[in-house]
Each structure stands twice: as structure tokens, then as C-alpha cells.
Design a protein around this motif. Sequence first.
Motif, PDB file in Angstrom:
ATOM      1  N   ILE A  17      37.857  40.583  41.150  1.00 53.54           N
ATOM      2  CA  ILE A  17      37.971  41.916  41.793  1.00 53.54           C
ATOM      3  C   ILE A  17      36.423  42.215  42.020  1.00 53.54           C
ATOM      4  CG2 ILE A  17      37.916  44.133  40.704  1.00 53.54           C
ATOM      5  CD1 ILE A  17      39.713  43.221  38.636  1.00 53.54           C
ATOM      6  N   ALA A  18      35.966  43.187  42.823  1.00 48.95           N
ATOM      7  CA  ALA A  18      34.706  43.306  43.379  1.00 48.95           C
ATOM      8  C   ALA A  18      34.586  44.890  43.279  1.00 48.95           C
ATOM      9  CB  ALA A  18      34.529  42.895  44.657  1.00 48.95           C
ATOM     10  N   ALA A  19      33.168  45.346  42.943  1.00 48.98           N
ATOM     11  CA  ALA A  19      33.066  46.599  42.776  1.00 48.98           C
ATOM     12  C   ALA A  19      31.863  47.169  43.168  1.00 48.98           C
ATOM     13  CB  ALA A  19      33.381  47.065  41.298  1.00 48.98           C
ATOM     14  N   THR A  20      31.573  48.321  43.446  1.00 49.75           N
ATOM     15  CA  THR A  20      30.086  48.808  43.676  1.00 49.75           C
ATOM     16  C   THR A  20      29.763  50.107  43.221  1.00 49.75           C
ATOM     17  OG1 THR A  20      30.990  50.091  45.739  1.00 49.75           O
ATOM     18  CG2 THR A  20      30.530  47.791  46.122  1.00 49.75           C
ATOM     19  N   ALA A  21      28.512  50.277  42.900  1.00 47.01           N
ATOM     20  CA  ALA A  21      27.952  51.677  42.668  1.00 47.01           C
ATOM     21  C   ALA A  21      26.415  51.877  43.294  1.00 47.01           C
ATOM     22  CB  ALA A  21      27.874  51.618  41.235  1.00 47.01           C
ATOM     23  N   PHE A  22      25.898  52.889  42.945  1.00 46.24           N
ATOM     24  CA  PHE A  22      24.337  52.978  43.446  1.00 46.24           C
ATOM     25  C   PHE A  22      23.540  52.080  42.670  1.00 46.24           C
ATOM     26  CE2 PHE A  22      25.069  57.353  45.250  1.00 46.24           C
ATOM     27  CZ  PHE A  22      25.783  56.969  46.318  1.00 46.24           C
ATOM     28  N   ARG A  62      41.842  49.421  34.059  1.00 42.45           N
ATOM     29  CA  ARG A  62      42.999  48.792  34.380  1.00 42.45           C
ATOM     30  C   ARG A  62      44.013  49.193  33.571  1.00 42.45           C
ATOM     31  NH1 ARG A  62      42.576  42.226  33.270  1.00 42.45           N
ATOM     32  NH2 ARG A  62      43.116  42.368  31.124  1.00 42.45           N
ATOM     33  N   THR A  63      45.390  49.374  33.932  1.00 42.00           N
ATOM     34  CA  THR A  63      46.270  49.745  33.141  1.00 42.00           C
ATOM     35  C   THR A  63      47.626  48.782  32.985  1.00 42.00           C
ATOM     36  OG1 THR A  63      47.953  50.684  34.896  1.00 42.00           O
ATOM     37  CG2 THR A  63      46.457  52.138  33.946  1.00 42.00           C
ATOM     38  N   THR A  64      48.255  48.499  31.995  1.00 34.84           N
ATOM     39  CA  THR A  64      49.356  47.605  31.833  1.00 34.84           C
ATOM     40  C   THR A  64      50.446  48.562  31.901  1.00 34.84           C
ATOM     41  OG1 THR A  64      48.105  45.898  30.582  1.00 34.84           O
ATOM     42  CG2 THR A  64      50.660  45.826  30.426  1.00 34.84           C
ATOM     43  N   GLU A  65      51.347  48.680  32.785  1.00 34.04           N
ATOM     44  CA  GLU A  65      52.228  49.614  32.939  1.00 34.04           C
ATOM     45  C   GLU A  65      53.513  49.353  32.100  1.00 34.04           C
ATOM     46  OE1 GLU A  65      51.902  52.765  34.781  1.00 34.04           O
ATOM     47  OE2 GLU A  65      49.829  51.883  34.392  1.00 34.04           O
ATOM     48  N   PRO A 101      23.439  44.526  45.482  1.00 34.96           N
ATOM     49  CA  PRO A 101      24.257  43.846  44.833  1.00 34.96           C
ATOM     50  C   PRO A 101      25.814  44.315  44.854  1.00 34.96           C
ATOM     51  CG  PRO A 101      23.170  44.993  43.174  1.00 34.96           C
ATOM     52  CD  PRO A 101      22.929  45.674  44.668  1.00 34.96           C
ATOM     53  N   ILE A 102      26.868  43.710  44.590  1.00 38.51           N
ATOM     54  CA  ILE A 102      28.018  44.113  44.354  1.00 38.51           C
ATOM     55  C   ILE A 102      28.388  43.607  42.857  1.00 38.51           C
ATOM     56  CG2 ILE A 102      29.011  44.226  46.567  1.00 38.51           C
ATOM     57  CD1 ILE A 102      30.447  41.662  46.155  1.00 38.51           C
ATOM     58  N   PHE A 103      29.069  44.405  42.258  1.00 33.93           N
ATOM     59  CA  PHE A 103      29.945  43.751  40.976  1.00 33.93           C
ATOM     60  C   PHE A 103      30.837  43.004  41.064  1.00 33.93           C
ATOM     61  CE2 PHE A 103      27.801  47.537  39.792  1.00 33.93           C
ATOM     62  CZ  PHE A 103      27.171  47.498  38.576  1.00 33.93           C
ATOM     63  N   VAL A 104      30.900  41.638  40.440  1.00 25.93           N
ATOM     64  CA  VAL A 104      32.245  40.799  40.694  1.00 25.93           C
ATOM     65  C   VAL A 104      32.621  40.268  39.377  1.00 25.93           C
ATOM     66  CG1 VAL A 104      31.346  40.063  43.012  1.00 25.93           C
ATOM     67  CG2 VAL A 104      30.450  38.713  40.744  1.00 25.93           C
ATOM     68  N   SER A 105      34.026  40.131  39.099  1.00 27.99           N
ATOM     69  CA  SER A 105      34.765  39.711  38.182  1.00 27.99           C
ATOM     70  C   SER A 105      35.607  38.537  38.690  1.00 27.99           C
ATOM     71  CB  SER A 105      35.645  40.938  37.337  1.00 27.99           C
ATOM     72  OG  SER A 105      36.293  40.447  36.414  1.00 27.99           O
ATOM     73  N   THR A 106      35.918  37.820  37.645  1.00 33.57           N
ATOM     74  CA  THR A 106      37.027  36.705  37.977  1.00 33.57           C
ATOM     75  C   THR A 106      37.876  36.743  36.658  1.00 33.57           C
ATOM     76  OG1 THR A 106      35.674  34.787  36.820  1.00 33.57           O
ATOM     77  CG2 THR A 106      35.218  35.322  39.201  1.00 33.57           C
ATOM     78  N   ASP A 107      37.788  37.560  35.925  1.00 30.19           N
ATOM     79  CA  ASP A 107      39.000  37.687  34.882  1.00 30.19           C
ATOM     80  C   ASP A 107      39.573  38.860  34.645  1.00 30.19           C
ATOM     81  OD1 ASP A 107      36.828  39.427  33.847  1.00 30.19           O
ATOM     82  OD2 ASP A 107      36.342  37.838  32.275  1.00 30.19           O
ATOM     83  N   GLY A 108      39.794  39.352  35.855  1.00 28.87           N
ATOM     84  CA  GLY A 108      40.640  40.746  35.904  1.00 28.87           C
ATOM     85  C   GLY A 108      39.727  41.923  35.378  1.00 28.87           C
ATOM     86  N   GLY A 109      38.545  41.889  35.327  1.00 24.17           N
ATOM     87  CA  GLY A 109      37.779  43.099  35.168  1.00 24.17           C
ATOM     88  C   GLY A 109      37.359  43.016  33.634  1.00 24.17           C
TER      89      GLY A 109
END
Length: 1024
Positions: free
Chosen positions: A63-68, A479-482, A79-87
Amino acid sequence: MNRPALRATSRIVLLLSLGFAAARAGQPQAVQVINMIPNSLSGETNRDSEPNVAVNPANPSQIAATAFTPDPLNSGSGPIFVSTDGGLTWTLNVVLPGGNRTVDVTLRFGGTSNVLYAGILRSDNSHLSLLRKANYLAAGLMTVLVDRANEDQPYTQATTVLGGPGVGLDRVYIGHNDFNAPAGKTATVEQSLDAATAAPPANLTSQRIEVRTTCGQDGPSIRPAMHADGTVYAAFFRWSAGCGGGSNTADVIVVRDNLWGTGAPSYQAITDGGFAGVRVATGVTIASLSTLLGTQRIGSSLSIAVDPRNSRTVYVAWGDGTTANTYTLHVRQSTDGGATWSADRRAIVKATNPSLAVNTSGRVAFLYQKLTGSPGSQRWETHLERSDNGFTTAPTDVILANVPDANGTYVGVNPIGDYTHMMAVGKNFYGVFSGNNTPDMANFPSGITYQRNVDWVGHVLKDLANQPVTVSIDPFFFRTTELAAQDDFYVRDWTDGPGNGDTGLEPSTHSVFYATSDVWNRRGTLPGTFVNDQPPSEPAGNGAGNIGDNWAFARIRRNALPVSGSKTVTAHFLISKFGTGSNYVDSTVGDPDLSFPDPDPTLNFTAADLGPFITTAWHWHLNAIASTHLCMAVEISAPGDPFVAPSLVGSAPGWPTTDLRVIFDNNKAQRNLSLSTTPARGIGGIDTYGIVHNAATFRRDIVLRTQVSPDVAPRLLGASIQLIGGTAQPFRPGDTIVIPDVQPGENRWVGLTFQTSGGKEGDTLPVELQEMVGNTPVNGFTLAAQLASINTVILQNLEIHRSVLTRLAAGGFDPQAQKEADAAASLLKLGDQVTESQYSDFVKSSSLTSLASRYLGTGADLFSIQKAISGLTSAVGSGVVDQVAVAHPALLNRLDSLVTQRALDAGDVADVLQMVRWQSDLYKQLPATLAPQCSASLLDQSAAFIDAYQQRKAGAKDYAGFLTPLFDCFDQTAKTLGSTAAESALATLEGSVSDPTALEKAHRAFLLALQDAVPPQQTTVAVK
């Protein structure tokens, strides 16, 4: 919106290491909320607002994410935020050019390519930059594809084409407000049809989607959305008055393109009042940017999402109102491709930042931030609503955060930014929002995880030295687990051995999902004895009475035990011809080869049951005319856990849009395995075949990739592979086989021949033939030899002899064929008592070779029947029973394939739904100047038939009733195109309505003629 630029200083790359220091409140399993600021940045007090998130569909743990968020080392890049474990945990990677932080940033991964794309507003010069990076975790800046001045609010979407023209290419769509556009028509979609590897500008082109007059510009929000079938939507605000700076009068407009944005002209598939694009709402008032909702400015609230199951179902959300107290978010739905829209399904007052997403089950989620309280004590509630019926009834509502409208170190308006974001991957939803970061459990009703240091008792942020830190604005991922584990029932896609099998993951971890799955066939009512924990499937039997009776089984599990209660799981079985791409049929279709006398079996799971449980024997019958070379599938459903629509009925895994419906849905399983026995002593081998059916709605090259395990490959002696009608080639594991120019609904055959030097009884030598789309296997089949005792081989060969000669007799070929079948059946009754000499004498005295030669006749010997006859004659002359036992089924398999080929040439009701889909696609692609007026009605009727078929409410019995009213439209089309071939085919079609099989053949012939008559330059006919 554009913000002041920051001065760039230098460029270095930083990947911050993360020390995980978290506090967890009681988190419901369904939703997890995580503060994204890494522990190493515990002392930061930035306005980390206006966030965005991208989940890699090919690997949701990425997952990748951004903010100010600025680079803490002031490198001059963002920068961007990065995750390798599902957030669950996050770090920073400095990859964005254009200043120590960027302004607007949105980003997406390609569908299967792993490539990350972004649209940004640079902070050093306010330019729009469109970016690409092959590895989002790697050091180094993203590649700049486009850089332009005087633009605003890029919003990025991306996908990978899974089927059809452009297969394997990444397609990127970036909505933006382009002030360089003429006449104030600023709503624009920047798009690339091949974005992953092409040199900058990566084929990016500007598509102007505003065609009406404006007061000088459109609103800043331009939001694209795509579907895997090539449908692209975009929503925007047309500003008709108020561009001078006050409140704006606007229309909410949705445009659509049916062919990846390549229509001529593009984005004009739906119209309103003679103009492209439908006005969902007209003349609404949007408060000026100086109007505040608490401390937040409003006026840019817009979102759109399309149902992945059906591109005609789309949702849009927007905000309007003259004052903060009347500012309202609206959600509406269209079920006809955006042509018409419902009334408000949701109306939320004093709320902003809407985001919509739809998962693979059709569940729609709505994220928004609502202001509550009175001045001086106002708070932001972040809501996540979910609905399974398009919000026709009240949704489930979860409050993710309830935080003060207090901005800490930030002085000014718009603290949380102009948008949030949410997306669906599979069944689950992923999203991001910004808000006050006060560490108070009461502020997060759904639970919270912080990485940064906090004092939960004193509600104080702490830096790495444990000193207090002022409250600020942080991004929060959720994140949700539906589907809870105790409600999740599944059928294994694979079992490698005891204790090593599919655990119900979505997607499945094995691309070969059709060889050892938990669905299988038996010739009797007992499920058989499992070997290596794998189901003991048997070839089907064909014939009259109990000879053609078969029984299907499935093994079902659940992922966790519930606290209490019981649930009933229903299994629905389907059958297709053996190979890849053949369409499945069930009890609703009306296939003359099959009958299904039993209702769907059920299993009851109590609160103490995890399984695995095996379904009761499900009776089905294979008629005498049918081949026993078949595939089987099962779809299971339980309360709260249905299989993901659409059903496999009428289609094949991987098609019509190269979906991965079996791999991505643990409620489905498929078995495409042809297991031939061969002598374990001495020289054995197989000579067997599979159908390669083009289940797509367009002509294409079909690509197969061979796969063999390293321990099996050396045992395949003299292996060769042959495209029937071509020359046999040496077989090499890992080879790619291209079957060129296959028409929709066309069948080709692939044959595999090899010998083996023997081995242990029970050894299995499988060869996988995977149907590839780019680098993704979407379907396939297994051809395997199982080493067995000579007695077991003899019995199987006698059964194949009985089956194939039964087919010849049922087709009325020669009475001698039935005598041959009866003789084999009589010998089979002796079971294990059949001797080698009895078998040899049977084959020697058989009239099989003469029958095969006469059945072949003078036609082309595509299956090399004469060669197989010579092989069997030679084997019989040798007097070696093992040679006979290999050559005998080789001739039978080739003859069986020839019988199947001739039967399919007469039509196939399994392809009815494919023909209707193909018909629909052809009419969508007719040039606008040649499409008859009846096209829109035909497409609507086709869509209704497709929907009814997929819901098992229509079948072959309804085919003639559906087609007959369309004959006039077919005639208009043929005449408009000037196609005498289509007119001739139509005459045959009109005379075939009494027989569904002949009708399918005639329908296909008409569609082939229609396809050939369509000019190469295809555009889209506007339809409603």
C-alpha cells in the motif's frame, strides 16, 4: 487546490525505519484504524492533511499513501507513505519531485503490473506533474511523464487491461481542472492507454469532457472511474454561474466512454439534451470557498464508483448548499450505465469529503466527514457506511473517528483538506482520512492503533525523548474485513499434501487452481478414498440408464468457529468440456448432453464444526452422445457468504473479461484434470487432448504456457505437443504456445504425447497448460499420466472403448459401434478377473480400427487418426500387452476428439451466453454512422438476457424467444453495413429457431459475418 510553493533545497532519498510503538483499543474485527505517522517521527506537528491511498490489487499487502507531509530531512523532494503489511505499519519513501513536500497528490497502482502512478501539484512551481514508478519501495524519484503549468487537483485512477485489445497494458486516467482549455471548458481527463513502460509522456493525451458552456471554468473536482470491461466514467461540476468568486451554480455531470476512452468522439456514450454527459443534478448551488464548515472550507466534494460486477451500475456523491448549515452530501445510483439516475439514496447535512467504493460482492461503501456540535465545541465525525442494496434501505454505519475541530499548530482554514479516499480490493475496503491526532481512545469508537509515541492516560503526544508534543493533523488509514472468519466458508483450490492446502485466501496462492481442488466426480455414490489428502476423482461415464450416471462431490470448510448457531451451506455444481475456455452449463441451461435430476446438496455446520465436510453425492447424468472428457466446478453459498457474482454458468474462468473469479473467490472451485492410467511396468505413456476454446468476444491469439515440476520433467520421454492441424513439436517445460487468430466461440485442440520408463504404481506425472493473459494465468488444464497395474490400465481402456463407441452408436454412425460398446461392457463386468490375454484378444478382434477409418472418411485427418490406427495395429502385432495398452487409448482419445469436434461444428448451447455477449460488444463497437436506430434497444435487451442468464433465470429454452424479436434489427444492420454475408447468415438464423443447438451455430455465423463487415476503425455508438 493550488497552495504556496516551498523552496527546493536538495534531493536525497530517505526510507525511514519504523519502531512500532502502538496502543490498541478494543478493535472490532470488521474495521481497523491506524494512525500513519511512523514512530521515528513522533515529534512532528505537521498539517498532514488531504490524504490519498493506493492498494496494489496484485498484492494487497502493498500500500502507498500520501498527505501534505514534508520530507523531515528537507531534501527538496517529497515523501509518500509505504506499507508492506496491509497498512498495519508505515514508513516514508521520498520519491516525489517538486519541493520538500507536494501539494495535491493522488496515486494508484496498475491492476497487475505493480507499477505506481501519481498526479501531483508541485510545491516549487505549482505545476501539474504526472508520475510513474516501477517499484514503489525503491529509492529514487518517480519518473516525470508530463509537467504543465496552470492546472489543478489531479485525481488518479489506473488499471491493467486483462483481456481484449491492449491486454496486459496499464491504462491511467487522471481527472484534472485544466485552465489551459479553451472557452472555459476545463474539465479534462488525462489518459494513457499504455502507461507502464512507454517513454515520457507515456502516450498521455488530454480528453476534454466538458462540452457545454461554463461561466469561465468547471469545478476543481474531476473524478474518473473504470471497469475491467473498458467502461470509463468521469464526474465533474459544470459551473454555469459564479466563477467570479461567489457561490457557484452548477450541474453535476457524469460522462461515459465504452472503449477505454477511445470513442470518437470520446466520453460521449451517454447524452442529455443533445450534449455529451448526463446531468445527475442541475442548477445546484455550491457555497463559495470562503464559506466554512467549522474550520473547513467546502465546495469540492465529489466522488464516483462503478460496481466491478456490472459496469452499468455506478454511484456518484457530491455536496451542495448555499450555507454551511445547509451544505449536504448526496448519493445517487444509476443501473443503466449513467443514462438515468435515482433520487437521493443518502443525504447527509453538514458533511464533506465523500468517497465511494464498491467491492466484488456489490457492497457499496460511503465515507464522509460530518461536522457536529456547536461553535466552540465542534467535532468531526468520520463515518463509514456500507450497504448491500445500493442504499435503498438504511446502511450499516461505523464511526471511525470523532475528533475536535481544533487544528493545533496549524493556523488557517481547510485543516483536513479537500478530499479523503477509499477503494475496494476484493471484498475489503481500504481508505484514508485526516483529522486531529489527540490520543484519546474515546475519539476512536472503532478502535485505534498509533505508531507514534503517546500517553494514553494523559492524552498527550510524546516525541522520541518522551517530551510533550503539540496536537496537529495526522492521516489515518483504515481497512475493513467484510466477512468474519466464522462466517467464511470455502472450497480448496489446491492441496499439495496432508497439512498443506488452501486456507481460503483470496486471492488463492496457487495459479494452478484446477488440478487438486476440492470438487470431484465419482462413478458411484461414495466419495472415494483420499490419497495424499487429494480427492479421488474418476472420469465420468456416458450412456443410457445407470451407465451414464455420475455423482459429484465437494469438500467444504470454514475459517473459524462461531460462538453459537448453525449455518447451512449450499453447493451448486457445473460441467464443461475438458480444456480451457469451455463455457460451463448447469441445470438451468438445457444442454442436451447432460441432465441434473438432483437438487443442490446442502451441509449443516454447527457452532462446533470447522469441517472439512463432504457433500452428499449429487447425481448427474451424461448422455450417450457426450464425451467423458469434462471439467467440473462448484459454487457454494451460505447465509452472509454467497459466491461472488456472476456465476460461472454460461462462461469460463478468465472470461469474458479475463476475470480471476475462481482465484479471487474462495466460494468457487474448479477441476480441469484429465488423468490417464498407463502401465507402471516397462514403457507406458499417454496420447491425450484438450479443447482450447476462445471464450472471449473478440478474435485473439490464445497463449498457453507449459509447466512441469522438476522431478516430473525427466520422466517425460520423447514428449511432443501438437496444435491439432499442425505439426507436432518437441515438448519443453516453460515453453509458450501461441494459437493464432482464434475467433470467438472457436475450438482448437492441443495434444500431448509422451512415454515413461515406468515407476511406482500410483505415481502421477502431470503437465500443466496454463492459459495466459500477459503474465497472469487465467485458466488452464492438466494432462496427467498415472502409473498403475496392468489390470487397472486394462479396465480403464475398456471403459474408454465402451464410452467412445457408445458415442458413435448414439450418433447413428454404424450398428457395429454399439456391438463394440456392448462387448467392452461385458468384459468390464469381470472386473479384476480380466486377464491380459483376454484384453489382447479383445483388442485384436475388435473392429475399432475399421470403424475409426470409416468415421474419418475422406476429410482432413486433423487428429492423425490413420497414424494412431497404424500404431495400434503394430502394437497388436507385437503381442506385447503393454504396447497395446498404450496404443489402444491413443486411438480412442483421438477418435473421441474428432467426434467432439464434429458435434461442436453443429452448435453448442454452452456458448449461448457468450454469443449474446459477443453480439452486445459488436453493437457497442459499430461506427456511429453505421449503427441503426435499433442498436440502443438491442443492447438493453441483450443486457437483460445476460443478467437473467447469470442469475440462472434464463437458459437455452429462452434463447429463441430472445433472438426472434431482434431479427429486424439484424436485418437493418446487415443492410446498413452492406454485408451480403450477414444477410445470408440471417436467413439461416431465422430458420433455426426450433433447435437451440442449431440456433447457436446460426447465431455465431451471423456474428462472424457482422464482425467481418465492421470497418477496422471502431468507435462507439451512443446508447442509453
